[in-house]
Design a protein around this motif. Structure first.
Motif, PDB file in Angstrom:
ATOM      1  N   SER A  83     -54.942 -36.603  55.154  1.00 57.25           N
ATOM      2  CA  SER A  83     -53.568 -36.725  55.660  1.00 57.25           C
ATOM      3  C   SER A  83     -52.674 -37.376  54.613  1.00 57.25           C
ATOM      4  N   THR A  84     -53.210 -38.311  53.837  1.00 60.05           N
ATOM      5  CA  THR A  84     -52.449 -38.926  52.752  1.00 60.05           C
ATOM      6  C   THR A  84     -52.141 -37.897  51.666  1.00 60.05           C
ATOM      7  N   PHE A  85     -53.124 -37.072  51.332  1.00 57.67           N
ATOM      8  CA  PHE A  85     -52.934 -36.025  50.328  1.00 57.67           C
ATOM      9  C   PHE A  85     -51.797 -35.099  50.735  1.00 57.67           C
ATOM     10  N   PHE A  86     -51.830 -34.617  51.978  1.00 55.07           N
ATOM     11  CA  PHE A  86     -50.803 -33.663  52.405  1.00 55.07           C
ATOM     12  C   PHE A  86     -49.467 -34.340  52.676  1.00 55.07           C
ATOM     13  N   ARG A  87     -49.477 -35.599  53.077  1.00 53.19           N
ATOM     14  CA  ARG A  87     -48.220 -36.337  53.232  1.00 53.19           C
ATOM     15  C   ARG A  87     -47.530 -36.458  51.871  1.00 53.19           C
ATOM     16  N   LYS A  88     -48.302 -36.706  50.822  1.00 55.72           N
ATOM     17  CA  LYS A  88     -47.731 -36.790  49.471  1.00 55.72           C
ATOM     18  C   LYS A  88     -47.205 -35.416  49.044  1.00 55.72           C
ATOM     19  N   ALA A  89     -47.928 -34.354  49.351  1.00 54.06           N
ATOM     20  CA  ALA A  89     -47.461 -33.003  49.017  1.00 54.06           C
ATOM     21  C   ALA A  89     -46.147 -32.698  49.736  1.00 54.06           C
ATOM     22  N   LEU A  90     -46.041 -33.108  50.986  1.00 52.33           N
ATOM     23  CA  LEU A  90     -44.803 -32.885  51.732  1.00 52.33           C
ATOM     24  C   LEU A  90     -43.664 -33.747  51.175  1.00 52.33           C
TER      25      LEU A  90
END
Length: 173
Positions: A83-90
């Motif tokens: 979730s941290t990975f995709f939050r950063k991508a967003l």
């Protein structure tokens, strides 16, 4: 704290060393997940196969909608790393997952991803009808197939307590 140490490139056999080097060539680094999963070449290869579905979904949805979908799955799975990975991508796209206005398609992907990440045994009829209205059968199979691989990735990272990579840390959060 991670349950397993990250692999050291110099300690790897030639096949795993090649997979390690391929990761560096592909994304510029070996993430903590990849540094963990490379303890086993078959496990690495199995999880790496999800990139084929990811590529199809990015072609279908676009990168933004794909990241929204993957974030919804990872958040519902309570996987801190993913979730941290995709939050950063967003965030790189100027999107805050907590306060943005999703399109109709993005809302469908959030609803679907939340159900998959929450390990639903089946979809309710309303989500199913929305999926059938918007996507063909191959797209639905890719969405559900990727969802399953994302949940598997979430489980892998959570059970092994893989540390969140330093590059994902945001001092402003």
């Amino acid at each position: 704290m991670a349950r397993l140490n990250l692999v050291a490139r110099e300690a790897l056999d030639p096949q795993r060393r090649q997979a390690y080097d391929d990761e560096i060539a592909r994304v510029g680094l070996v993430t903590n997940m990849k540094g963990t999963i490379l303890h086993s070449l078959p496990a690495h290869q199995a999880y790496h196969g999800s990139y084929l579905i990811k590529a199809e979904l990015i072609r279908l949805l676009g990168k933004r909608a794909f990241n929204i979908y993957a974030h919804a799955i990872s958040s519902a799975s309570d996987c801190l790393l993913c979730s941290t990975f995709f939050r950063k991508a967003l965030a790189a796209e100027g999107i805050s997952p907590k306060d943005f206005n999703p399109t109709e398609e993005e809302q469908l992907l959030i609803d679907l991803g939340s159900r998959i990440g929450g390990r639903a045994r089946q979809l309710d009829e309303a989500i199913w009808a929305r999926l059938k209205q918007r996507y063909d059968d191959a797209a639905i199979v890719n969405l559900i197939g990727f969802g399953g691989t994302m949940v598997a990735t979430n489980i892998f990272n959570s059970i092994l307590e893989v540390d969140v990579d330093d590059y994902l840390q945001d001092p402003a959060q």
